[in-house]
Scaffold this active site. Sequence first.
Site, PDB file in Angstrom:
ATOM      1  N   GLU A  94       0.818  -1.208   0.000  1.00  0.00           N
ATOM      2  CA  GLU A  94       0.000   0.000   0.000  1.00  0.00           C
ATOM      3  C   GLU A  94       0.856   1.265   0.000  1.00  0.00           C
ATOM      4  O   GLU A  94       1.949   1.295   0.576  1.00  0.00           O
ATOM      5  CB  GLU A  94      -0.929  -0.006   1.218  1.00  0.00           C
ATOM      6  N   CYS A 114       6.824  -6.837   6.710  1.00  0.00           N
ATOM      7  CA  CYS A 114       7.946  -6.318   7.499  1.00  0.00           C
ATOM      8  C   CYS A 114       8.388  -7.401   8.470  1.00  0.00           C
ATOM      9  O   CYS A 114       7.556  -8.046   9.117  1.00  0.00           O
ATOM     10  CB  CYS A 114       7.534  -5.057   8.265  1.00  0.00           C
ATOM     11  N   CYS A 118       7.131  -4.949  15.024  1.00  0.00           N
ATOM     12  CA  CYS A 118       6.749  -4.069  16.134  1.00  0.00           C
ATOM     13  C   CYS A 118       5.325  -4.419  16.576  1.00  0.00           C
ATOM     14  O   CYS A 118       4.438  -4.639  15.749  1.00  0.00           O
ATOM     15  CB  CYS A 118       6.817  -2.610  15.702  1.00  0.00           C
ATOM     16  N   GLY A 168       7.109  -2.002   5.664  1.00  0.00           N
ATOM     17  CA  GLY A 168       8.501  -2.424   5.612  1.00  0.00           C
ATOM     18  C   GLY A 168       9.464  -1.513   6.353  1.00  0.00           C
ATOM     19  O   GLY A 168       9.148  -0.377   6.701  1.00  0.00           O
TER      20      GLY A 168
END
Length: 375
Positions: A94, A114, A118, A168
């Site tokens: 996106e 990614c 996190c 990412g």
Amino acid sequence: MSDVPVNLLDFDLDALAAWCEALGEKRFRAVQLFRWIHQRTESDFSAMSDLARSLREKLTARACVAAPPVLRQSEAADGTIKWLFDVGDGNAVEAVYIPEDDRGTLCVSSQAGCAVGCRFCATGHQGFSRNLTTAEIMGQLWFAERFVRQRLGVAERVISNVVLMGMGEPLQNYRCVLPALRAMLDDHGWGMSRRRVTVSTSGMVRMMERLARDCPVALAVSLHAPDDALRDALVPLNRKHPIDELMAACRAYLQHAPRDFITIEYCMLGGVNDAPEQAEALIALLRRHSLRAKFNLIPFNPFPLSGLERSPQERVRAFAGILNGAGIVTTIRRARGDDIAAACGQLAGDVRDRTRAAERMARRRTIPLHLAPTA
């Protein structure tokens, strides 16, 4: 020679010149071609009127200028536009265009998924498939600029700022991100100021050092905690590069940066990292490292399975007041495009995960987050 056309969005100017030289063309032809591609967003070689006919024929036979196909376009009430780009093999990424009165900002993805993981980020929860190519990164910018120009009926530049804050970790895809940055900055390409191109990193210290040498653009660092205990739980990369090492790298980067400060991104998580004593700990951290920084407090955008909540607005304002009171410039990011899941931390696309992220995240959600001790 391969029958697959070469996507010229893959090249910075030096690489394009080398490719053109292999075709028997001089560098000035590469400069002309680069301008057509990036300044005029042209993909039809026959329309590139100042190129020799023989070169246009070579280009038609061997090359293309193509963004990834758009699977879906979403538009928010505030004018934000999000595109879902198909990058093949079951992966989609996106990009988000954010219009403002004095600028147009494009948030660009650099990876399909990614691997950093996190805890507060929807992209990380979906896992990681692969790095994007330079053409796939630049294709997002090329397509968005062309689309918005056509919609507005203008010929002049619309996108003034680019932030690599989409899906990412850009510095994990350095080989492909670097040529994209160079094309954005090149006067024959996008001609952007280094101050208007921002790379966001979760703290890849060694790659920050390389970026400072190779292409020092504006830098944003995802911090999200004032101490290692909490940041270890929120940003797993912290276990490799703890906060003191990251702060030292930020200070070193400022010797090359186009701005005299580092932007610190701090996602406000209710009951986790938003206490007054944690704001005081951040002040102490910056003072200990003599680091000039600007804080950007980001409202958390909840998503299923995160197990986290958004900080109440009054708590965010109080947190900002403490930082501002200590002389640290602090802003509260206004959520843009959250009604189409285009806001910070919401980008997830569609990723063929090969990291078993769901299992990893499930294990981490069993670890309770609390107000970690502040040093």
